[in-house]
Scaffold this active site. Structure first.
Site, mmCIF file in Angstrom:
data_model
loop_
_atom_site.group_PDB
_atom_site.id
_atom_site.type_symbol
_atom_site.label_atom_id
_atom_site.label_comp_id
_atom_site.label_asym_id
_atom_site.label_seq_id
_atom_site.Cartn_x
_atom_site.Cartn_y
_atom_site.Cartn_z
ATOM 1 C CE LYS A 60 -2.186 1.707 3.672
ATOM 2 N NZ LYS A 60 -2.852 1.922 4.906
ATOM 3 C CB THR A 117 -11.532 7.202 4.859
ATOM 4 O OG1 THR A 117 -10.628 6.570 4.516
ATOM 5 C CG2 THR A 117 -11.061 8.594 5.581
#
Ligand code: R5P
Length: 316
Positions: free
Chosen positions: A195, A227
């Site tokens: 990531k 989120t």
């Protein structure tokens, strides 16, 4: 040994505090914690706490700064009321992701928070799955760092999936140790996502996944889902790489903004989170979210600490 065990809570997560009190077999103490119309927070402890072993159960979750001030003011109130020892139980440690100076002129807010808690008068901290283990060292008072992995292991095992079909996936290399610990206990394989953050913290990009996920039942594992960006991006990558089913497990369900809607529209079948942070109504209505309780773990830790017993059994 300390004379009397007393439990208190602010307004951050009273449901969890009530559950912990019920498992501990100790009623929650009487404390008024509210705001005046000018926004000042006020605390009044209505019980006699002189000479007691007092615990404050308070996640520093949304509204983060209010939860933090309530905690600090409660510590101060207990100290001035002559509690013998003050332990703070912070199931979710807000600001934990600000744990290093990784850009010029940025603060280390997790350290600042540790200083505030210590200066306020806390004698001990009990917390769950810190974003980074080294936050323990930000304190010069004892920190009991608990792990929620046994709760996830128990639940995932109850799903009855064969071990060889399971793979635990960390969204990034930073979470690899945490995911490895879960994979070890589930006796299954491990994969790690590559990531990258592009720009601000809300933009994650998953470039690749190291490990075999094709035809597997994937359990994505992370400390925080905020989120939902990280989890959803890697879930899409896993789908592309041929994972058969995708579940996600995260300790702290921050779930800010439209995380629930994003989750609904993602390849993630179910998200397992603990109750370190209370669910908003919107998040409670999300059918994909399944909350598991850490109340018994916290109650056991509190009782053992009160009785001056070892808590190592909780890590096995
Ligand atoms: C970051 O290192 C954390 O472990 C989480 O992966 C991250 O905070 C999750 O944030 P979001 O859900 O906003 O991607």
């Amino acid at each position: 040994m300390f004379s009397k065990l007393k439990l208190f809570t602010g307004n951050a997560n009273p449901e969890l505090a009530k559950e912990v009190a019920s498992f501990a077999g100790v009623p929650l103490g009487d404390a008024e914690v509210f705001k005046f119309s000018n926004d000042d927070t006020f605390v009044k402890i209505n019980d006699n706490v002189r000479g007691t072993d007092a615990f404050i159960i308070q996640s520093t979750c949304n509204p983060v700064n209010d939860s933090m001030m309530e905690l600090l003011i409660m510590i101060d109130a207990l100290k001035r009321a002559s509690a013998q020892r003050i332990s703070v139980v912070i199931p979710y440690y807000g600001y934990a992701r600000s744990d290093k100076k990784d850009q010029p002129r940025v603060p280390i807010t997790a350290k600042l928070v540790a200083d505030l808690i210590t200066v306020a008068g806390a004698d001990r901290v009990i917390t769950v799955d810190l974003h980074a283990d080294q936050i323990q060292g930000f304190f010069n008072i004892p920190v009991d760092h608990l792990f929620s992995i046994p709760i996830f292991v128990r639940y995932i095992k109850s799903m009855g999936i064969e071990e060889e079909r399971l793979v635990v996936v960390s969204p990034d290399s930073g979470g690899a140790n945490r995911a490895r610990a879960l994979a070890k206990r589930l006796n299954c394989s491990l994969a790690i996502g590559d990531k990258r953050r592009t720009g601000n913290d809300d933009n994650a990009e998953v470039l690749n996944v190291i490990g075999d996920v094709k035809g597997k039942i994937a359990i994505l594992f992370d400390d925080i889902i905020d989120t939902g960006g990280s989890m959803i991006k890697i879930a899409s990558k896993l789908e592309e790489l041929g994972a058969e089913r995708i579940f996600a497990a995260c300790v702290h369900g921050v779930l800010s903004g439209n995380a629930a809607e994003r989750l609904e529209n993602s390849p993630i079948e179910k998200l397992f989170i603990t109750n370190t942070i209370p669910l908003t109504t919107k998040n409670r209505n999300c059918k994909k979210i399944n909350q598991l309780s850490i109340a018994e773990l916290l109650a056991t830790a509190i009782k053992k600490i009160h009785l001056e017993e070892s808590i190592s059994i909780l890590f096995r």
